[in-house]
Enzyme design. Structure first.
Site, PDB file in Angstrom:
ATOM      1  N   ASP A 242       0.829  -1.209   0.000  1.00 38.68           N
ATOM      2  CA  ASP A 242       0.000   0.000   0.000  1.00 38.68           C
ATOM      3  C   ASP A 242       0.866   1.264   0.000  1.00 38.68           C
ATOM      4  OD1 ASP A 242      -2.281  -1.439  -0.098  1.00 38.68           O
ATOM      5  OD2 ASP A 242      -2.606  -1.445   2.084  1.00 38.68           O
ATOM      6  N   CYS A 243       1.980   1.198   0.732  1.00 36.46           N
ATOM      7  CA  CYS A 243       2.828   2.398   0.798  1.00 36.46           C
ATOM      8  C   CYS A 243       3.894   2.437  -0.299  1.00 36.46           C
ATOM      9  CB  CYS A 243       3.453   2.522   2.179  1.00 36.46           C
ATOM     10  SG  CYS A 243       4.074   0.983   2.854  1.00 36.46           S
ATOM     11  N   TYR A 244       4.208   1.303  -0.892  1.00 35.50           N
ATOM     12  CA  TYR A 244       5.165   1.234  -2.011  1.00 35.50           C
ATOM     13  C   TYR A 244       4.506   0.461  -3.148  1.00 35.50           C
ATOM     14  CZ  TYR A 244       8.756   2.855   1.219  1.00 35.50           C
ATOM     15  OH  TYR A 244       9.487   3.602   2.086  1.00 35.50           O
TER      16      TYR A 244
END
Ligand code: SF4
Ligand code: SF4
Lengths: 401, 135
Positions: free
Chosen positions: A139-141
């Site tokens: 989700d963050c990368y």
């Protein structure tokens, strides 16, 4: 009167320090005597330039937009795989790494024309390198794929970090078998056809400070053409190896882990290296200043090629099978003469370590100290020495059942 | 009797011609093939040692040139790259003719083209690709 590093640094700052190489000090001490030489000379520079397999670099390549987490994924520089076990964009490249599709030794001897050592040389030379990577996405990368050119000047930290360099002495490799063998010590012709060694001998850093009295953690050095530091004892550090009465180990003993900023280094002193039939590696230039604090330390630096002995080892059987046994002991003076005697046979010698280049490094470091006011450092901590009891252990294999 | 080593480079169209046969038969020359490489659809290269009377040798060479074969004396085809050599000396015991020379005072290496027979043994032995055989 003993000197301190602080006093020597004051002299360096005033441009008054007397600096000579580990080769020059031999004649100076002979001429003036140890006592006078120890008073007059402040620093002796030592150096080595040879293939050092345990070498590598870590790079922070910066974050892409959108972000990618290379950690746990796969990444390549010029098709050579790099290690991605550190966070999102820190990668580690080792000198021995090879492209996945390199045929290796499928057809023996393999050529090994390009690997991690060559990637490091090209990076330092300022060439663009092709970075290709795949990741699993989070989700963050979110990004899963990256293909781009990179250049050292655009990267964040670029650090040469070599877990084991500057071996204090090394084996002389020969081949007793009746076929050619291809080793990390070079091509060895059958039936004692040649003998290869790998040390700068009387110029080599740890042979001039055999008990690590001045070289320790934090020592500032010449590394790959730039400034580096001793980070730790190197892997396989073996200070309890047998020594001659002058303290010099008769076989591989101490080693250094070193690090420094790749951006300040030069491809002249970091060379991608090919060992036919073995693999790729990196040839590293290292220069280390030894502060002449007293007569004892000066005496160590006057060590000559004829006082340094190495063991002749058979690389067709004894080395690969990890069998003990040396075919004899020879001095670096004999090795450099071009011929040694092994089992009654005259064997021609070659070196993997370049004495000529080591001499150049010792001169460069001398100039850095004299002209550029390169200051010496007090070790933050000493390396384990002969009295430490530290030995280099073999692997104890235990069946998995 | 004269002898020399040459490298012949011939275009694709000549690959199927019995050039060495003609050198031997028509010009009475002794031809010893040292190395050969033929790239399909490109050109052929032949490293030979060739010997005979001075006149015949000259005539043979002219025959080759007229055919469109490029003749180079051997030393041009073997290059020792000073800028790549680190003077490590590991090739010294490998070279059978002492074409790679070591000044043991300075530990500096140099190359004597005339002594080199193009055997190529030093090429895989050099860790820095400082010797090139353009073959
Ligand atoms: S090609 Fe052969 S003869 Fe020529 S330098 Fe190399 S090893 Fe020596
Ligand atoms: S092996 Fe290569 S680098 Fe070493 S001395 Fe010979 S030509 Fe030079």
């Amino acid at each position: 009167m003993p000197k301190t590093i602080r006093e020597i640094n004051e002299k360096i700052k005033r441009g008054e320090a007397v600096v000579v190489t580990a080769e020059e000090i031999i004649d100076i001490a002979e001429e003036k005597g140890v006592k006078k030489a120890a008073q007059e000379v402040d620093v002796v520079t030592t150096a080595t330039f040879g293939p050092m397999c345990s070498s590598g670099a870590y790079l922070n390549i910066g974050h892409s937009k959108p972000r990618i987490k290379l950690g746990g994924g796969r990444a390549y520089l010029n098709d050579v795989p790099v290690y991605t076990g550190f966070a999102a964009v820190d990668i580690l490249i080792g000198a021995n790494a090879l492209p996945d599709d390199d045929p290796r030794n499928k057809i023996h001897p393999g050529e090994f024309s390009y690997g991690g050592g060559h990637v490091i040389e090209e990076l330092v030379a300022g060439k663009d390198l092709k970075l290709t990577a795949t990741a699993y996405g989070t989700d963050c990368y979110p990004r899963k794929k990256l293909e781009t050119w990179i250049n050292i000047k655009d990267l964040n930290e670029t650090v040469l970090f070599n877990p084991r360099n500057a071996y204090q002495n090394y084996n002389v490799a020969v081949n007793l078998s009746d076929r050619v063998i291809y080793t990390y010590m070079g091509i060895l012709k059958p039936k004692l056809g040649n003998a290869n060694y790998c040390s700068a001998g009387q110029l080599s850093p740890l042979l001039n400070d055999p008990y690590y009295k001045t070289i320790g953690i934090g020592t500032r050095i010449f590394l790959g053409g730039g400034v580096g530091y001793v980070a730790w004892q190197g892997t396989q550090h073996n200070p309890t190896a047998p020594r001659t009465p002058n303290g010099v180990p008769r076989a591989g003993a101490g080693t250094l882990a070193v690090m420094g900023d790749l951006k300040k280094m030069s491809p002249e002193w970091l060379k991608g290296t090919t060992m036919t039939g073995y693999g790729t590696t990196l040839t590293v230039g290292i220069g280390i200043p030894i502060p002449i604090l007293d007569e004892e330390i000066l005496t160590y630096t006057t060590v000559k090629d004829e006082d340094i002995y190495a063991q002749v080892i058979d690389y067709s059987l004894a080395y690969p099978e990890f069998e003990p046994g040396s075919l004899g002991e020879v001095s670096y003076r004999e090795l450099k003469s071009g011929r040694i005697l092994v089992q009654g046979k005259e064997v021609p010698t070659g070196s993997l370590s370049s004495y000529a280049r080591a001499k150049e490094i010792a001169d460069i470091l001398k100039n850095w100290i004299k002209r550029d006011k390169f200051l010496l450092t007090e070790p933050v901590q000493s390396l384990p020495s002969a009295d430490s009891g530290l030995t280099f252990k073999p692997l104890k294999e235990r069946p998995l059942e | 009797m004269q002898k020399k080593k040459v490298v012949l480079t011939f275009p694709y169209k000549l690959i199927n011609q019995p050039i060495t046969y003609h050198l031997i038969k028509d010009y009475d020359l002794k031809v010893n093939i040292l190395r050969a490489r033929i790239n399909p659809r490109e050109e052929g290269r032949l490293m030979i040692e060739i010997g005979g009377e001075e006149k015949s040798l000259e005539k043979g060479m002219n025959y080759l040139k007229e055919l469109g074969v490029e003749v180079q004396s051997l030393a041009q085809d073997i290059r020792w790259l000073d800028e790549k050599c680190t003077h490590c000396t590991v090739c010294i015991p490998i070279c059978p003719t002492e074409a790679i020379i070591l000044d043991r005072n300075q530990m500096i290496v140099s190359f004597d083209k005339d002594k080199c027979i193009g055997c190529g043994l030093c090429v895989p032995a050099c860790p820095y690709k400082a010797v090139e055989i353009l073959f």
